[in-house]
Design an enzyme around this catalytic site. Structure first.
Site, PDB file in Angstrom:
ATOM      1  CD  GLU A  34      -2.923  -0.916  -0.215  1.00 55.07           C
ATOM      2  OE1 GLU A  34      -2.982   0.180  -0.803  1.00 55.07           O
ATOM      3  OE2 GLU A  34      -3.516  -1.928  -0.635  1.00 55.07           O
ATOM      4  CG  LEU A  77       9.223   3.457  -5.894  1.00 54.39           C
ATOM      5  CD1 LEU A  77       8.920   2.670  -4.639  1.00 54.39           C
ATOM      6  CD2 LEU A  77       7.995   3.458  -6.809  1.00 54.39           C
ATOM      7  CE1 TYR A 117      -6.556   3.106   0.164  1.00 53.17           C
ATOM      8  CE2 TYR A 117      -4.172   3.018   0.469  1.00 53.17           C
ATOM      9  CZ  TYR A 117      -5.333   2.521  -0.105  1.00 53.17           C
ATOM     10  OH  TYR A 117      -5.258   1.433  -0.932  1.00 53.17           O
ATOM     11  CG  ASP A 135      -7.339   4.386  -3.653  1.00 52.58           C
ATOM     12  OD1 ASP A 135      -8.575   4.483  -3.900  1.00 52.58           O
ATOM     13  OD2 ASP A 135      -6.597   3.629  -4.293  1.00 52.58           O
TER      14      ASP A 135
HETATM   15  N1  ADE Z   1      -3.924   0.790  -5.325  1.00 52.95           N
HETATM   16  C1  ADE Z   1      -3.799   0.977  -4.008  1.00 52.95           C
HETATM   17  N2  ADE Z   1      -3.994  -0.148  -3.330  1.00 52.95           N
HETATM   18  C2  ADE Z   1      -4.258  -1.094  -4.231  1.00 52.95           C
HETATM   19  C3  ADE Z   1      -4.537  -2.462  -4.157  1.00 52.95           C
HETATM   20  N3  ADE Z   1      -4.553  -3.079  -2.992  1.00 52.95           N
HETATM   21  N4  ADE Z   1      -4.762  -3.112  -5.309  1.00 52.95           N
HETATM   22  C4  ADE Z   1      -4.713  -2.466  -6.484  1.00 52.95           C
HETATM   23  N5  ADE Z   1      -4.438  -1.187  -6.615  1.00 52.95           N
HETATM   24  C5  ADE Z   1      -4.200  -0.502  -5.507  1.00 52.95           C
END
Ligand code: ADE
Length: 347
Positions: A34, A77, A117, A135
């Protein structure tokens, strides 16, 4: 929303992408994925996730790591504070929670770098607790489905979305509800040209009903990014290159780069800075320079990399300057702009 939840769950079961972190229900891997996904898209995030959990398979290995090993994996990143916060949080979990992720939303939020989140994502995916994970994808789906016409970045938008989703999540397994909403936002309820005909929520979607998918969510134009001008110095002496380590807080904290100075423009070589670095500028020869434009979220960086050669022994090692063999320079964690410069220098 209750009425369309069975459609949502069926749609998810039949259509979701098999992603590496969905194969796992360990809170550690969920947390890692995440945080990475806050920084990059799913297609790029998969590779970073696998590299990260390969190098640091559990919370103990992450807590015991050197910051620079973590930054090396995170390299490219961006927003390196997230990686430093993860290191801090790993130590919190080891020291304060005996190496186990706390099992409540409130306790999860005490971890450094874990906001609403991420706490909701871990609480629901790992512990099946009913907290909506909101999100960017879920905000867009909510704005359209519930017809929320408050600007999407306003705190009151979140409040309203949270209220409505909290009522809905009780009618589904919380982990699947959240994954399905995220997946819907990514695959169906896309920012442009949403695929409404395939949408499992369309029967009750306000935006679909009133033909408002292009008006919702309401967005406010972003401020234009600040401009910054930075002079970088590629200083070579006998096969060695000078680099500096950035302070651990602030932008690019803990990363290495060429010595540099910010200026009001890129026009002239700021010789005084070389003197400040302990270099005798008379012994410096300017070969050429390359210019770069580098976009960050809130800044546009215009950079000039001066190629300097220095007479032997001119570089006096100081607290700030590190001389590294040019073959080893890539072992140090660096930001993307620095990597662009290295590529251009064939280093
Ligand atoms: N974007 C943020 N969390 C995600 C998840 N668990 N699966 C796919 N896209 C994501």
């Amino acid at each position: 929303m209750q009425n369309v939840i069975p459609n949502l769950l069926t749609w998810y079961q039949q259509n979701h992408r098999k992603l590496p972190w969905r194969e796992s229900v360990t809170p550690y891997q969920i947390w890692v994925s995440e945080i990475i996904l806050q920084q990059t898209r799913v297609d790029q995030g998969g590779g970073y996730f696998l590299k990260f959990v390969d190098k640091f398979p559990d919370i103990f290995s992450l807590a015991a790591a050197n910051e620079s090993e973590i930054l090396k994996i995170w390299q490219g990143l961006g927003y390196y504070a997230r990686a430093r916060n993860m290191h801090f949080a790993a130590k919190q979990i080891v020291n304060d929670f005996q190496g186990e992720f706390p099992k409540s939303y409130i306790e999860l939020k005490k971890l450094k770098g874990v906001g609403d989140y991420t706490a909701a994502a871990i609480a629901s995916f790992a512990f099946k607790l009913a907290h909506p994970a909101i999100d960017g994808n879920v905000k867009r789906v909510s704005a359209r489905f519930f017809g929320i016409d408050i600007p999407i970045n306003a705190p009151s938008f979140n409040k309203q979305a949270l209220e409505l989703l909290t009522q809905a999540i009780d009618f589904a397994p919380p982990d699947i509800f959240n994954q399905a909403m995220i997946e819907m936002g990514a695959m169906i309820c896309t920012p442009q040209n949403p695929r409404c005909s395939q949408c499992p929520l369309k029967e009750e979607c306000v935006a679909f009903k009133f033909n408002k998918t292009s008006e919702l969510p309401v967005t406010v134009p972003k401020k234009s990014p600040m401009k910054k001008y930075i002079h970088y110095f590629f200083i070579e002496q006998d096969g060695n290159v000078a680099i500096v380590l950035r302070p651990s807080s602030g932008i690019w904290g803990g990363l290495h780069e060429f010595p540099n100075v910010e200026h009001s423009s890129l026009e002239h070589l700021p010789l005084h800075f070389l003197e400040e670095l302990g270099l005798n500028s008379e012994n410096i020869h300017v070969k050429k320079y390359d210019d770069y434009k580098h976009l960050l979220t809130h800044q546009t960086i215009f950079a000039r990399c001066w190629h300097l050669s220095s007479f032997p022994n001119n570089i006096v090692l100081s607290n700030q300057l590190i001389l590294v063999n040019s073959i080893e320079i890539r072992n140090f964690p660096m930001h993307k702009l620095m990597l662009k410069m290295l590529n251009n220098l064939n280093l």
